[in-house]
Motif scaffolding. Structure first.
Motif, PDB file in Angstrom:
ATOM      1  N   GLU A   7     -22.434  45.948  -1.156  1.00 15.94           N
ATOM      2  CA  GLU A   7     -22.581  46.982  -0.132  1.00 15.94           C
ATOM      3  C   GLU A   7     -22.533  48.369  -0.790  1.00 15.94           C
ATOM      4  O   GLU A   7     -21.860  48.557  -1.800  1.00 15.94           O
ATOM      5  CB  GLU A   7     -21.461  46.881   0.905  1.00 15.94           C
ATOM      6  N   TYR A   8     -23.236  49.341  -0.195  1.00 19.12           N
ATOM      7  CA  TYR A   8     -23.300  50.711  -0.715  1.00 19.12           C
ATOM      8  C   TYR A   8     -23.019  51.707   0.387  1.00 19.12           C
ATOM      9  O   TYR A   8     -23.372  51.469   1.534  1.00 19.12           O
ATOM     10  CB  TYR A   8     -24.717  51.008  -1.254  1.00 19.12           C
ATOM     11  N   ASN A   9     -22.437  52.848   0.012  1.00 22.23           N
ATOM     12  CA  ASN A   9     -22.448  53.958   0.952  1.00 22.23           C
ATOM     13  C   ASN A   9     -23.799  54.650   0.765  1.00 22.23           C
ATOM     14  O   ASN A   9     -24.550  54.333  -0.158  1.00 22.23           O
ATOM     15  CB  ASN A   9     -21.246  54.902   0.769  1.00 22.23           C
ATOM     16  N   PHE A  10     -24.129  55.585   1.634  1.00 26.71           N
ATOM     17  CA  PHE A  10     -25.470  56.176   1.613  1.00 26.71           C
ATOM     18  C   PHE A  10     -25.768  56.926   0.314  1.00 26.71           C
ATOM     19  O   PHE A  10     -26.860  56.801  -0.237  1.00 26.71           O
ATOM     20  CB  PHE A  10     -25.670  57.098   2.820  1.00 26.71           C
ATOM     21  N   ASP A  20     -34.612  48.910  -7.985  1.00 24.08           N
ATOM     22  CA  ASP A  20     -33.349  48.264  -7.620  1.00 24.08           C
ATOM     23  C   ASP A  20     -33.234  48.110  -6.109  1.00 24.08           C
ATOM     24  O   ASP A  20     -32.796  47.068  -5.616  1.00 24.08           O
ATOM     25  CB  ASP A  20     -32.155  49.062  -8.151  1.00 24.08           C
ATOM     26  N   LYS A  21     -33.626  49.123  -5.339  1.00 27.11           N
ATOM     27  CA  LYS A  21     -33.593  49.023  -3.876  1.00 27.11           C
ATOM     28  C   LYS A  21     -34.475  47.873  -3.403  1.00 27.11           C
ATOM     29  O   LYS A  21     -34.074  47.071  -2.549  1.00 27.11           O
ATOM     30  CB  LYS A  21     -34.069  50.328  -3.226  1.00 27.11           C
ATOM     31  N   ILE A  36     -25.066  40.062   5.243  1.00 24.41           N
ATOM     32  CA  ILE A  36     -25.266  40.530   3.870  1.00 24.41           C
ATOM     33  C   ILE A  36     -26.042  41.850   3.910  1.00 24.41           C
ATOM     34  O   ILE A  36     -27.153  41.902   4.409  1.00 24.41           O
ATOM     35  CB  ILE A  36     -26.022  39.484   3.028  1.00 24.41           C
ATOM     36  N   GLY A  37     -25.435  42.900   3.402  1.00 25.10           N
ATOM     37  CA  GLY A  37     -26.068  44.214   3.389  1.00 25.10           C
ATOM     38  C   GLY A  37     -25.962  44.978   4.690  1.00 25.10           C
ATOM     39  O   GLY A  37     -26.490  46.094   4.803  1.00 25.10           O
ATOM     40  N   ARG A  41     -27.102  48.911   5.491  1.00 24.85           N
ATOM     41  CA  ARG A  41     -28.156  49.215   6.464  1.00 24.85           C
ATOM     42  C   ARG A  41     -27.640  50.128   7.567  1.00 24.85           C
ATOM     43  O   ARG A  41     -28.344  51.038   8.003  1.00 24.85           O
ATOM     44  CB  ARG A  41     -28.728  47.922   7.048  1.00 24.85           C
ATOM     45  N   GLU A  42     -26.402  49.894   8.019  1.00 25.16           N
ATOM     46  CA  GLU A  42     -25.827  50.755   9.055  1.00 25.16           C
ATOM     47  C   GLU A  42     -25.701  52.193   8.565  1.00 25.16           C
ATOM     48  O   GLU A  42     -25.958  53.133   9.315  1.00 25.16           O
ATOM     49  CB  GLU A  42     -24.463  50.217   9.493  1.00 25.16           C
TER      50      GLU A  42
END
Length: 130
Positions: A7-10, A20-21, A36-37, A41-42
């Motif tokens: 998971e990533y922050n924006f 990579d994206k 997952i993810g 996405r949010e």
């Protein structure tokens, strides 16, 4: 690359390369396991909504076709210009064609044809076909 399947922050998401994206979207995110993810996405949707502000009636990440994914966006005025992508995700712009029932609308999408979609009528602004 496997360490990037998380998971990533924006801000972190924006720092990733386009390659990579694309690998994360195509190889890690999964329509059969939507959790997952989901947090990433949010964050993307939240930032997209902040940039567009009050110009949209509907915004959601969805899959269409075989693993094809996009942000599905319905602007509250069909003449509103919406970018074709945001943060590495394709945008599938929709236009309300007609009201079928109270909260059921016929939507024409740029990339995936026409569908019937339930949208709370209180969220639909000036996009009505009247």
């Amino acid at each position: 690359m496997t360490d990037k399947f998380r998971e990533y922050n924006f801000e972190e998401w924006l720092l990733l390369s386009e390659d990579d994206k694309r690998k994360i979207i195509n190889d890690y995110w999964n329509p059969f396991k939507p959790e997952i993810g989901q947090k990433t996405r949010e964050k993307i949707i939240q930032n997209f909504k902040e940039k567009i502000t009050d110009k949209i009636d509907y915004c959601e990440f969805r899959y269409f076709g075989f693993y094809a994914s996009a942000l599905f966006v319905i602007p509250n005025n069909s003449k509103t210009r919406i970018p074709t992508s945001f943060a590495g995700l394709t945008i599938n712009k929709g236009k309300i064609k007609e009201k079928l029932e109270d909260d059921l609308w016929k939507i024409k999408w740029t990339h995936s044809g026409t569908e019937e979609l339930k949208i709370n009528k209180s969220t639909v602004g000036n996009n009505v076909w009247q």
